[in-house]
Design an enzyme around this catalytic site. Structure first.
Site, PDB file in Angstrom:
ATOM      1  N   GLU B  37       0.857  -1.191   0.000  1.00 26.41           N
ATOM      2  CA  GLU B  37       0.000   0.000   0.000  1.00 26.41           C
ATOM      3  C   GLU B  37       0.893   1.241   0.000  1.00 26.41           C
ATOM      4  OE1 GLU B  37      -3.355  -0.669  -0.129  1.00 26.41           O
ATOM      5  OE2 GLU B  37      -2.694  -2.772  -0.139  1.00 26.41           O
ATOM      6  N   LYS B 168      -2.353 -13.418  18.947  1.00 21.36           N
ATOM      7  CA  LYS B 168      -2.906 -13.169  17.610  1.00 21.36           C
ATOM      8  C   LYS B 168      -4.423 -13.285  17.528  1.00 21.36           C
ATOM      9  CE  LYS B 168       1.459 -14.855  15.860  1.00 21.36           C
ATOM     10  NZ  LYS B 168       2.213 -16.035  15.438  1.00 21.36           N
ATOM     11  N   ASP B 244       7.291 -11.459  13.351  1.00 18.45           N
ATOM     12  CA  ASP B 244       6.099 -12.244  13.029  1.00 18.45           C
ATOM     13  C   ASP B 244       4.926 -11.267  12.942  1.00 18.45           C
ATOM     14  OD1 ASP B 244       3.964 -13.918  12.799  1.00 18.45           O
ATOM     15  OD2 ASP B 244       4.463 -15.159  14.530  1.00 18.45           O
ATOM     16  N   HIS B 339      -6.055   9.077  -2.572  1.00 21.70           N
ATOM     17  CA  HIS B 339      -6.257   7.776  -3.190  1.00 21.70           C
ATOM     18  C   HIS B 339      -6.270   7.859  -4.709  1.00 21.70           C
ATOM     19  CE1 HIS B 339      -6.640   4.931   0.006  1.00 21.70           C
ATOM     20  NE2 HIS B 339      -7.347   5.788   0.708  1.00 21.70           N
TER      21      HIS B 339
END
Lengths: 353, 353, 353, 353
Positions: B37, B168, B244, B339
């Site tokens: 992105e 997580k 991670d 954008h």
């Protein structure tokens, strides 16, 4: 920002094949996973092998798809906010036409709203073809918000994004109202396969799932997150296929169900917020194009079909890794042994870290 | 899993420099961000530039660090679970010695427990030197669990990991009891800088923060997640430094505070679950080593100091991107314009998508 | 407020007896329930009868007790907040002495803290003898806060109550850190009793508990609330014994566990936030005194013992109603039939509404 | 259950009058509150007096009303669950007719569903006239469930109540999808009234609201609960008007907004889950009839109008108590002084405990 461009090279391997059937795809395919956590590969591989032993493999049912963006409108007071919400509802067809007129792929499918004090939160929900749709939804929402502000009285701009979407934060709304692809995967594992391949029983997996994934997460104050490690598989798959991997935040909010059916194991992963696309940011990178092609997600299909295929493959991959880890955790010491062998070229079984 | 090894090459750029002071580091440094992105880079860059205008830059205060693993013990009944919990508490010193005898870096700093029915959830909390500590905590927990099962009556193995960790998944426990580095960043932006660089006012940012990050997330059923897009910056930073990145799930659970102080902006990001290390999985990759070295996180320091430095740099990076996006969203159309220019080599300002 | 004083007369009945054993009480007692929802009485009565069929009845294990109040301190910045938190920890003994010097019953047992931006939330935790302890905790916290503000630099008053307590709002912290009495109740119901009295099987109750209480609540975005209707029994019991019944908000956050053990039913309710007292507001009303006396909670005992006895009786009452309703819901139509007979003097079985 | 019938006599007082305007009622009325916590009366009274100083008083806007019941259907697999959900959607008109044919007041207004594994959760949403509607919704849902099970293949009974409703448990779904009356109250308090009656400033109340109600609850892991003590006022009002007061659990989940508008205070309470009725259980008791009549909620009106009137009065009462307590907590020591005077006939100002 200097002029340097570089690459973070995340190790990637293909594992599988895994077998998938259901309302989107009937296929056997290997899947690519990019990760720094190498035990992920053998973990998913073990699940994939089990999927190949079932005639129907993993049955993946896609039950919903939409991309969302919420905007904030400030009203003079709650009554004006209420009147605005009713007007927006009444003009749905007109608002949908505005979106259609400005986009080939975005289609407004629903508007939800909630009022607090004088604040009106509008949640626009779109289908977005083969794109995951973040940008498409933002552009469409900007048009809608501008139109609403220009045509209705007593309101003013609050924000183009209002966290009622919700993007990359853990909330309940995405599961309840939908955001991304909602995919349910199911696999029935015969008793002898549970014993020989997973070294456990259906009853022990079902019991562990209740105690760890349901009760353990509940005690931790979790929100719609009854699973062991969906985030691991999603991260690896998202990176390998050019997705915006920050969406693993909501992707991690899914539910594993396991039942002992006369010794056979019914195992299911419901993933309500799978956010994937086959076009858009990241998809133009050569290795991504290669991967998507190899996954069969670059074929000539109606808009959205390639992305749905990608979604069910992602979901099936999650099931493989989830099954493998839960099975490992039913056995004392198994997870530790896998971790101790982490650096060696042997098969490892479970991975959560 | 075939024999193929490959690389998922995620585009990476260095942005900055940003200035950091506080109880861990006093430094100016550029930071690497790997992402698909691209608007993330100019977004963070804008914040970094603002940090350079403040004499103290971003003040980063590390207030806690620990890695956790919960295990599940099944007891005969609640009374036995209760007796076990009391015994575990009473033997804390002995259990800590077991950990120390088996690890150079892991140190047991606390044990928390909760009982439901006959199920005892034990949450072991460790410091783990310069490692993020997932594996170290798992190995130590395996030792502790084995010892407890062997020496106390009426209990049996439930699971080596019980989701009360929580790894997580989005829960409340990690913020309340701690998991990872807890870092608070603060930046005071003078009124004219808010106006000239962010094109807005302190009052508008403060108001947006209340309405979007606090109220918007609350209405969405969020859990400890009052921010716009911490997950984006953390993902980019984690990938670039060999972490991670699935730990952005809990990393996304942080709180932005913004106040109008007589026209100046007080801006703060509290990130209670930053999970980073400078050794361990992923850290041996050449580009990761290069990046960590350039960040000053490979220096000769006491164990843990390099990881703490990395944590405050990550946290300061989050602040830069968060400030930039919130400022952009106070202005109608600004996010959309950014954008629309997504594919062109111009500066873009905000990014959430 | 006019000068009128009046009475809201809530219908009250005694049901039982039920049998209780465990680490607090070994007793058989009827229990009073005040409610406008008459099906509550037969629902609890059915459970009570089953408790009398088991030699040990309902085994109630009290595993914790504390009352809490959080205060908010505003600091100059996060570093000052951090320094303050460390000072508060270091002065724990002194702070405890302040509480002891000003109260016969309040005792400071722990202090927890969390920092966000420059805001320091301090959670004081007390034992409070036989009182539920809201007022005692507030008064003690006021003393502590005043002392801290007077003796430590760089901080100022934020609030005497900061929602990190948490009082009468649904949060995760009360379960994780403790607030009120934490009581676990267990009952083993033999297979034939399940069949003859509950008209169902252990397997069906266990399955319903997973699907409704665990999965259903999870999907609804629930927070630590895996039960059918704890709030109903708690409301009735609290009103009948002079408690502040608004504490059913946190009281409703508990976990039901049900297991099929070879056809017998293991049934357990964990209620971490039971907030009851035998002295204090409401306890001086004649009917309350009568009820508490009849429950054996006005005896000469060490401070706190009467309140603990009251807590385990409340918890056992919850189990009776929970068991009865879950059993009813395993059978199609049973709940409806009970509701249809609502106005008639016949035994009804389940009640949730 | 013995044959004894008795009464729990909860002390009750009328406070007020308070002034209410808005889309449901324009009235001045006193309100009855039954409670063991006597400081509640002066706390609400103070707010009521302030409402009388504003020409429009408290503006109460009702934005939604519905009562819900979720049922659980077990399907052969996810695909069958999905097909069932689609069929249920397609037959909405037919299902609505079934409800209408069997009830004078219940009307099916929406059906929501969510699938997890092979489990289909159907949430039926009704309007229920002047009843709060628990029983009406249960009876209608029983009819609907029976019809669905009889006419669609591959499914079987799961539960008549599946916690996706959600009744008396703290969840996010009730706020997002609606359950009960959703009422927003607003009051603008001029600067001098804030100073003279509340002894504080608009700025301090606004700041406290952000820090305590929004940030404090968030840190505690709260779910949609940004307020100080809605539960207190709701309990007192529910008991005095014959409501099922266990519904304060979801009633406690509301949001207070406070803004400093040039020195004046904008104060608003959004209460999305007000569950009240003027007919049904508890309403036949003589004191309840008297109270409802005095509140003007027994008048000849269209079905539902009396209940809506009761809802906005309840909501305005909540605002009075919330405003009073928040103001008190901005001042060090004020809450403590109020508590110390608890037993004496003087005016007390705030009450949370």
């Amino acid at each position: 920002m200097t002029d340097e461009y570089a690459i973070a090279g995340v190790p990637m391997r293909w594992v599988g094949p895994l077998r998938i059937t259901g309302n989107v795809a009937n296929t056997e395919t290997e899947v690519p996973l990019a990760t720094y956590e190498s035990p992920l590969w053998p973990s998913v591989r073990r699940g994939a092998r089990i999927s190949m032993l079932a005639p129907d493999g993993i049955v993946a049912t896609l039950v919903d798809e939409r991309m969302t963006r919420s905007v904030l409108v400030e009203a003079l007071d709650a009554a004006t906010a209420h009147a605005t919400a009713r007007q927006v509802d009444a003009r749905f067809a007109q608002l949908r036409d505005i979106v259609r007129a400005n986009s080939r792929f975005a289609d407004l499918v629903a508007i939800r709203h909630e009022i607090t004090a004088n604040l009106l939160f509008l949640r626009f929900e779109f289908t977005t073809g083969d794109a995951s749709g973040h940008n498409m939804a933002t552009l469409a929402s900007d048009l809608l918000l501008t139109h609403i502000l220009e045509t209705l009285p007593g309101i003013s701009y609050g924000s183009i994004s209002a966290n009622y979407c919700t993007d990359k934060k853990a909330t309940a709304i995405n599961g309840i109202l939908g955001r991304g692809k909602n995919v349910i995967t199911e696999l029935v594992v015969p008793r002898d396969v549970v014993r020989d391949r997973l070294h456990t029983t259906a009853g022990r997996i079902a019991q562990l799932n209740v105690r760890k994934n349901l009760i353990g997460t509940l005690l931790a104050g979790g929100i719609r997150s009854a699973n062991a490690h969906y985030a691991n598989m999603l991260l690896g798959f998202y990176l390998a296929t050019g997705q915006d991997a920050a969406n693993i935040v909501e992707g991690s909010q899914g539910v594993t169900v396991a039942e002992d059916r006369d010794g056979d194991l019914y195992f299911s992963c419901t993933i309500p917020n799978l956010i994937v696309g086959t076009v858009g940011n990241g998809k133009g990178l050569p290795f991504v194009e290669t991967n998507l092609t190899r996954l069969g997600c670059r074929a000539e299909r109606e808009p959205g079909a390639n992305a749905r295929r990608l979604a069910v493959i992602a979901a099936a991959t999650v099931l493989c890794g989830e099954l493998s880890l839960l099975a490992a955790q039913t056995n004392p010491g198994e997870l530790m042994r896998a971790h101790l062998h982490l650096e060696r070229p042997v098969e490892k079984i479970g991975q959560e870290t």
